[in-house]
Design an enzyme around this catalytic site. Sequence first.
Site, PDB file in Angstrom:
ATOM      1  N   SER A 270      18.984 -27.450 103.211  1.00  0.00           N
ATOM      2  CA  SER A 270      18.669 -28.174 104.117  1.00  0.00           C
ATOM      3  C   SER A 270      17.594 -26.986 105.234  1.00  0.00           C
ATOM      4  CB  SER A 270      19.748 -28.288 105.388  1.00  0.00           C
ATOM      5  OG  SER A 270      19.658 -28.463 106.094  1.00  0.00           O
TER       6      SER A 270
ATOM      7  N   ASP B  99      20.989 -38.974 101.070  1.00  0.00           N
ATOM      8  CA  ASP B  99      20.391 -37.921 102.558  1.00  0.00           C
ATOM      9  C   ASP B  99      19.822 -38.366 103.781  1.00  0.00           C
ATOM     10  OD1 ASP B  99      19.557 -35.930 104.338  1.00  0.00           O
ATOM     11  OD2 ASP B  99      18.943 -34.135 102.400  1.00  0.00           O
TER      12      ASP B  99
ATOM     13  N   HIS C 253      23.412 -35.863 103.191  1.00  0.00           N
ATOM     14  CA  HIS C 253      22.209 -34.418 103.536  1.00  0.00           C
ATOM     15  C   HIS C 253      23.417 -33.578 102.933  1.00  0.00           C
ATOM     16  CE1 HIS C 253      19.538 -31.629 105.066  1.00  0.00           C
ATOM     17  NE2 HIS C 253      20.769 -31.077 105.408  1.00  0.00           N
TER      18      HIS C 253
END
Lengths: 382, 382
Positions: free
Chosen positions: A164, A329, A362
Site C-alpha cells: 500500500s 484488492d 486490499h
Amino acid sequence: MNDSEQSQTSEAEPGELGLVEWVDFVSEDTFDFENGGSIPGFTLRYETYGRLSESKDNAILICHALSGDQHAAGVYKLKDRKPGWWNNMIGPGKPFDTNRFFVIASNCLGGCQGSTGPGSINPETGEPFNLDFPVISILDMVRAQKRLIDHLGISKLYAVAGGSMGGMQVLQWMIEYPDMLDRALPMATTARQSAQAIAFNEVGRSAIVQDRDWHGGAYDPEAGPNVGLAVARMMAHITYLSEEGMEDKFGRARRTSEPSGAKGLFDVEFEVESYLRYQGASFVNRFDANTYLYFTKALDRFDLYKNGKLEESFKDVKAKTLVVGFTSDWLFPPQQNRDIVHALLRSGKIATYAEVSMSLGHDSFLVDAPELDALVRAFISQ
Amino acid sequence: MNDSEQSQTSEAEPGELGLVEWVDFVSEDTFDFENGGSIPGFTLRYETYGRLSESKDNAILICHALSGDQHAAGVYKLKDRKPGWWNNMIGPGKPFDTNRFFVIASNCLGGCQGSTGPGSINPETGEPFNLDFPVISILDMVRAQKRLIDHLGISKLYAVAGGSMGGMQVLQWMIEYPDMLDRALPMATTARQSAQAIAFNEVGRSAIVQDRDWHGGAYDPEAGPNVGLAVARMMAHITYLSEEGMEDKFGRARRTSEPSGAKGLFDVEFEVESYLRYQGASFVNRFDANTYLYFTKALDRFDLYKNGKLEESFKDVKAKTLVVGFTSDWLFPPQQNRDIVHALLRSGKIATYAEVSMSLGHDSFLVDAPELDALVRAFISQ
C-alpha cells in the site's frame, strides 16, 4: 541501541520474535521537504529484528502503510493482545527470517507514533507544528528513512518491502536510491493514485476538517476531531476489505434482533456495523488526525508517471523487483500493480509480477497466507 | 388533478414532456407499518405523465432510488436547469412512451419531497415526527403506493419499474400484489442488502448521528446535520460510480496547481474533489437527514431470502420480469441481479436477465444509453 534481541531469546515462543523495543533516531540536520518548507531536524522511531551482519549486507527495510508504524513484529509486553502489524512475515524462520536478516521498520516522517510529524513540537515556537508542518510526500518519507539507514552504517539494503503506502515508498526507494537496494518488494500498491482512491481520501478529509473539534488543525491532542477521524477510518476500512470478504465474514449477521421502534434504530444492529464502529473508535485512540490528513495527501499526490509514461521514472532502477497484487484488492487493483511491472520490463529491468488469489481485499498483504508466504520467502532467498 | 398535460403540449420541445406539476394524494386511513407503529394517514406527492386510458390499462408505476423523488420527468419551469431524474426514459416516444402510457411517479412514504416522512408534522403533537416516525420498510413504501394506485382507480398496472431502492420496491410489488402488475422491471438492485452495502450506509449514518447538529433527530430543518449529511452523500456518491468511470471522467485532473505550503492543503485540489464536494453541498440543500437515516435502514433491512432461499418469496409472482444489471455496478453487482432472475426461473416464472456493459457504475441505470433504451423499450412494448 536497544537490547531487544536479548530479551527476545529468553521470552519468545519458538518461531516468534517475542519482546521487542523501539529506538529513536534523531537527525540534527535540516530536512528540506520536496514541496517546500524545512524543519531543523527530526526523530524517526524505529525497531530492528535480528542481527546486522558484520559486512552489513543483510538489512531489509520494511515500509508501513497509511495507518501502520514502526512496530512491525514482536510484542512490547508479553501480555500484548496483538503483535506488530507484519508479525506473520517477520521473525525466526519466517519469510523475512530474523535468523538470517536484520529487519528495520521505522515510523514515517510525518507520523504520530514517535516520529516527527504535525503533532510534534516545533522547536522554533515551542508549540506543536500542526498545519505549520510542511507538506510531506512519499519521497520525503524515503529521504528521511535514508538518513536512518546511513546512521546504521548500511550502504546497501538487501531488500526494501512494503504494501500500500509502503509499496509506494518501495517504488520511490528504487528510483531515488537505485544503488542502495538489491531487491524491491512492493505489494498491493500503485504508481499513481487513482481518481477513486483520491475520492475516498477526500471524503475522509472532509469529515475531519469539518469536525468542529479540528480547529484548523490546532486541536488539543486530548480532544481532537474524533468523530471525523472515526468516520474517515470506518469508510477507509471498507476499502481495505472486499465485497466477498465482508459477505463471508459478516453477511447479514445481526448483533441485535430487529428493534421494533425508531428509538435505538441507529444503534448497532448488524455485526458489520459493530465491527466498523470498533475500527473507528480504536483508530481514534491510536492515530492523529493531522497525520491522517498529511498522509492521505501524500498518497493522493503520488504519481510516478511522467508525461503519461512510467518508464521514464524507472530508467535508473537497479533492484530486482517482485510486485505482488491481490485479486480482490479494489483500492489498488491488480492492474495497477501489473502496470508497474510492465513499465519496469519495458525499461529492461529485472521484474516479475505475482497475483495472489485472496478474497480479503486490499488488506490481503497483511494476512498470513501460505501462497504469499512462499512467494516472499522465495524472492527474499534468491 | 393537475393540468400538466396541457401545459406540456404547448411548451415542450419535440420529444420532451415539457412542464409538469406535482399533485398531493392524501390518504386519511390509518397506516400501520410493517415493523410496528402507525400514523393516522399520510400524503404522497406524485406526478403523472401521459393520459390514463379509459380502460385504465396503460399505467406504469416508476419507483425512485434513495435520493430520488416524484419528479421523474419533465421540468417545473422552463428555465429549470435539470429535468426529472429519469427524463431520458420517460416522455413522448421514449421507452416509457407517454404517447401510449400513463406514467406515475410518487415520492416514497418516509420521504422529504412532499410525502409524509420524519420531517412532517405529527398531527397528534403538532410537532415534526422526527424519530417518532415509525421505522419504514420497502414493503411500507409499496403499501403506501398501493393506496395511490387504488385512488387513481387502477386495478392492474401495466408495469412497475425502478432501479436501486426503486428496484427493491419493484420486487416487493411483485411479491405483495402479484395480481396488480403485468410487467416488472427492476434494475441495478438486489434481493438482499450485502454486508458491504450495509457497511457504507452505516458510515453515512455515523457521520449524521454524530454531527452535533443532529440533536437526536430533533434538529431545526434550517440548521440540520449538514456536515454529516454532506459527508454521507460524498461517500455514497463514490459507490454509485465506478473506478473506471471516475478515471475516465476525472483521472488526476487538477482544479488548482499543487500548493506549496500546508495552508490551503485541504482545500479542493483535484477535480474529483471539487465534484464530490459539490455533490455533498447540493444534497444538503434538497434532502432531509432523517429521511436519509430511515431510507438507508430500509435498504439495509431489505432481505427477501427466507431460510437462505429466494424462491419461497417469489412463489406467487405473476409478472413477466426483466432484471437489468450493469457490468460496472459494484454496489449491487451483476451477480445480485442475476440471482433474482435465477430464483424466479427456478420458481417457474417468466423472467429474463440482461446485463448492460456500461462503465458508469451503479448510476448506469440513470444514464441515457442506446442499449438500455432499446432493452426497456422492447420489454415495455411486449
